[in-house]
Design an enzyme around this catalytic site. Structure first.
Site, mmCIF file in Angstrom:
data_model
loop_
_atom_site.group_PDB
_atom_site.id
_atom_site.type_symbol
_atom_site.label_atom_id
_atom_site.label_comp_id
_atom_site.label_asym_id
_atom_site.label_seq_id
_atom_site.Cartn_x
_atom_site.Cartn_y
_atom_site.Cartn_z
ATOM 1 N N ALA A 138 10.297 7.057 -29.630
ATOM 2 C CA ALA A 138 11.550 6.984 -30.390
ATOM 3 C C ALA A 138 12.664 7.694 -29.643
ATOM 4 C CB ALA A 138 11.369 7.618 -31.765
ATOM 5 N N ASN A 139 13.878 7.470 -30.089
ATOM 6 C CA ASN A 139 15.040 8.230 -29.610
ATOM 7 C C ASN A 139 15.407 9.266 -30.660
ATOM 8 O OD1 ASN A 139 15.291 6.604 -27.388
ATOM 9 N ND2 ASN A 139 17.165 5.618 -28.048
ATOM 10 N N ARG A 140 16.138 10.273 -30.271
ATOM 11 C CA ARG A 140 16.674 11.223 -31.237
ATOM 12 C C ARG A 140 17.853 10.568 -31.952
ATOM 13 N NH1 ARG A 140 14.692 16.283 -30.252
ATOM 14 N NH2 ARG A 140 14.196 16.703 -28.073
ATOM 15 N N VAL B 33 18.461 2.573 -30.455
ATOM 16 C CA VAL B 33 17.301 1.686 -30.309
ATOM 17 C C VAL B 33 16.486 2.119 -29.087
ATOM 18 C CG1 VAL B 33 16.603 -0.720 -29.999
ATOM 19 C CG2 VAL B 33 18.694 -0.184 -31.263
#
Ligand code: C5P
Length: 228
Positions: free
Chosen positions: A29-31, A96
């Protein structure tokens, strides 16, 4: 319908991160807290728009007056965005994940005694670029975000051209951006609005104020409702 400068308009917003599964318990995931995207959806609804918010996993309440389409992965986000078209304006604030695991393990990967697994990645669809180049249903105004840690405006201008969007909202997410608590997860933001006409440096403000200002600009760009 709610009266306001966006009455009669459909505004589509993406927000939050995506989660790309590696196995049933692990993901990439991204922050992203989703705070800026959710604030934009809320502001657009207050301005009278019908709002669809396609959002990844976040710890935020649904903004009032907004249709929320929760998703997990980038591919689900693209499908939900395409299903929500047509829209007058689309704002892509989601962080995303650029890549996902090429193969998702059906069972939890075990570490006992075995070799360290190698993760093979594959590219996710670029939702912003896909919609900005949509052959039949491109929203009239397509707005992307750019989170950069250096050369913020330069990279964002290049990104605007590459993605084919109308505007880019660029922000400096480096730890030295000067915003107390940091931009990511924080309540403050300082952005540059990059349009065809040039670059505007907006002052540091709450994410809610940045959202209000952006929504006012979107309403002005769309102009009065045709036939109203
Ligand atoms: O390329 P980059 O991720 O920096 O671009 C950021 C912008 O593109 C944001 O508006 C983000 O929501 C959008 N984006 C997207 N789909 C992706 C990657 C980014 O919509 N796969």
């Amino acid at each position: 319908p709610v009266p306001g400068p966006l009455a009669g308009r459909h505004v589509l917003v993406t927000s939050g991160p995506t989660h790309e599964p590696i196995d049933p318990v692990r993901y990439i995931a991204n922050r992203s807290s989703g705070k800026q995207g959710h604030a934009i959806a809320a502001a657009a609804a207050r301005a009278g728009a019908r709002v669809t918010l396609v959002c990844g996993p976040v710890n935020l309440p649904d903004p009032s007056g907004v249709t929320v389409r929760p998703v997990e992965t980038a591919r689900q986000m693209l499908a939900a965005v395409e299903a929500a078209l047509p829209a007058d304006a689309a704002i892509f604030a989601a962080a995303v994940a650029d890549w996902r695991a090429a193969r998702e393990a059906g069972e939890k990967m075990k570490k006992d005694g075995g070799a360290i697994p190698a993760l093979t990645l594959t590219e996710n669809p670029d939702i912003l670029a896909t919609i900005a180049h949509h052959p039949a249903q491109r929203p009239r105004l397509v707005v992307g975000f750019a989170a950069e840690t250096e050369n913020v405006v330069g990279y964002a201008q290049a990104k605007r051209a590459r993605k084919g969007c109308d505007w880019i909202v660029a922000n400096d997410v480096s730890p030295r951006s000067g915003i107390a608590g940091g931009v990511m997860g924080g309540d403050q933001n300082q952005v540059h609005l990059i349009t065809e006409a040039g670059v505007e440096d907006w002052p540091t403000a709450s994410k809610s104020d940045v959202a209000e200002r952006l929504v006012a600009r979107i309403a002005a760009a769309l102009g009065p409702l045709e036939g109203a």
